[in-house]
Design an enzyme around this catalytic site. Sequence first.
Site, PDB file in Angstrom:
ATOM      1  N   SER A   1     -35.147  18.149 -28.197  1.00 19.14           N
ATOM      2  CA  SER A   1     -34.813  17.992 -26.781  1.00 19.14           C
ATOM      3  C   SER A   1     -34.547  19.317 -26.084  1.00 19.14           C
ATOM      4  O   SER A   1     -33.844  20.186 -26.593  1.00 19.14           O
ATOM      5  CB  SER A   1     -33.601  17.060 -26.672  1.00 19.14           C
ATOM      6  OG  SER A   1     -32.578  17.632 -25.901  1.00 19.14           O
ATOM      7  N   LYS A   2     -35.126  19.407 -24.910  1.00 14.52           N
ATOM      8  CA  LYS A   2     -35.000  20.609 -24.080  1.00 14.52           C
ATOM      9  C   LYS A   2     -33.519  20.898 -23.797  1.00 14.52           C
ATOM     10  O   LYS A   2     -33.101  22.040 -23.699  1.00 14.52           O
ATOM     11  CB  LYS A   2     -35.759  20.305 -22.788  1.00 14.52           C
ATOM     12  CG  LYS A   2     -35.816  21.398 -21.778  1.00 14.52           C
ATOM     13  CD  LYS A   2     -36.743  20.951 -20.659  1.00 14.52           C
ATOM     14  CE  LYS A   2     -36.540  21.798 -19.422  1.00 14.52           C
ATOM     15  NZ  LYS A   2     -37.392  21.371 -18.306  1.00 14.52           N
TER      16      LYS A   2
END
Length: 550
Positions: A297-298
């Site tokens: 996840s960013k």
Amino acid sequence: MDNNKLAELLFPNITKTPSDIESIYPKRNLKDGAKVTRFAPSPTGFLHIGGLFAAFIGERTARKTGGVFFLRIEDTDKKREVENGVTGIVKGIHDFGIEIDEGMLTETESVGNYGPYTQSQRKDIYQTFCKDLVIKGLAYPCFCTAEELAAVRENQEANKENPGYYGKYAKCREITFEEIEENIKNGMPYVVRLKSPGREDKRIKFDDQIKGEIEMPENVQDIVLLKTDGIPTYHFAHAIDDHLMGTTDVIRGDEWISSAPIHLQLFNVLGFETPRYAHISPIMKEDEETGGKRKLSKRKDPEAAVSYYHEVGYPKEAVLEYLLTIANSNFEEWRAENPDISRDEFDFKLSNMSKAGALFDLLKLTDISKNYICRLSKEEVYERTLEYAKAYNKEFAKLLEENKDYAIRIFGIERGNEKPRKDIAKWEDTVYYTKYFFEAPNSFEWPENLTKNDMSEILEKYKTVYSKDETAEDWFPKVRDMAEELGYAKAPKLYKKNPGDFKGHVGDVASVIRVAITGRKNTPDLYEIMQVLGYDEVINRIDKAISILK
Ligand code: GLU
């Protein structure tokens, strides 16, 4: 309704026909089996490791077959765009050595004959094809407002029907020419929708090159082709661009699988040959909180951003090598058998990619990176470290530049031999790695089993035996002899047999010398370190350590 009249009303400025456009995009002249692939990101400036992965897979596929790999910027969603977003992407892949044959080079420049390679500059092309669909009765304007659409949806949900704009719910399918004319005159915003020929009872099948055969219900939705501003949706732009640009293999994230029925239908309706699809599963990560797996996840994982690898200084070669490891699990075995061959020689296959999503493992990358760096020459390590430091650690860069020969000698320690050391995983590590060469230690990891007096005694003695013209062969025997003289066992084995007879063993003695000189318990070969530091510095450090121990 007179479709021609409607088409003129909707697109008065479009004078070309699809065949005019087709003639500007001739079929590519490629050898049999050559694949044309593309990387088609939005210009958000942020390159996710998954994006890099997709680009790499696309590039590998094209290269292997003598095909073409191009970069198309998909900027139809202006909300997601950032300033200089194209540059971020272009640089992002280029810095990892992924070269494009065609496509965007900067914010405005491109290379290749199948452009423009930025979707916002292709508005007329999309509209030409859309106009043609209107003429053929396969597309129509829709004036429904967001509120109306929401009401339809609510109704469908209440009746347990499939939600969306389709069949009997597609109100504007029935709209008359007069109404359309009136609405347009009144400045009412509208989209253009596909009049989907799909049927709810029909299914489609296609062969995904990664996931295998996929079967899904046919698309029945009258999806939007052009938004109210005349800009196409991803779906419509994808079909037109990949057709005109001659893409043979659409390699993209598997979040698009559910839209594949729409895309296959669009290719059909537009009369285009369908490309092959390969849907890449997202890169996963072990989730510490749940113990399960989740998408990288960013927001949560710094390593999701490609910039992270630059910032900490993983060599691009190691990152690509790692990406190949997670792309094709047989790569590792191949690499072990062929340690010195270029990875380009590896027979990469889409069909060998993980269907479920490869697990991202930084430790594994670290390992690969250490193996890569340990095989570089000391000069290469110096140059690469300097390049990194210039970008991310100016002070360190200055130090390296001012002490070039010295730094190269530091990087030469235990390098170039059969079993080089693997202390450096990323360029960032070189700061710690070289630190004690540039400043005498202030803290010391002394062995715990010896007293300060024992240690002082060792250091005093060492000063008397260590000589200016020390050779590698003589050095350790000298330490061994002095250890024995001071009451330490000559070998650890001897000590283990009769610990009561000794103060410790030769390893403890060497350790004290090591810590006095470097501050650390673990270092590369001490003899080599001392050679680099020079006799005077070694003696100074020993003196300093003795005074600290007192
Ligand atoms: N612009 C789309 C994305 O960034 C591209 C998908 C594709 O490769 O077709 O997800």
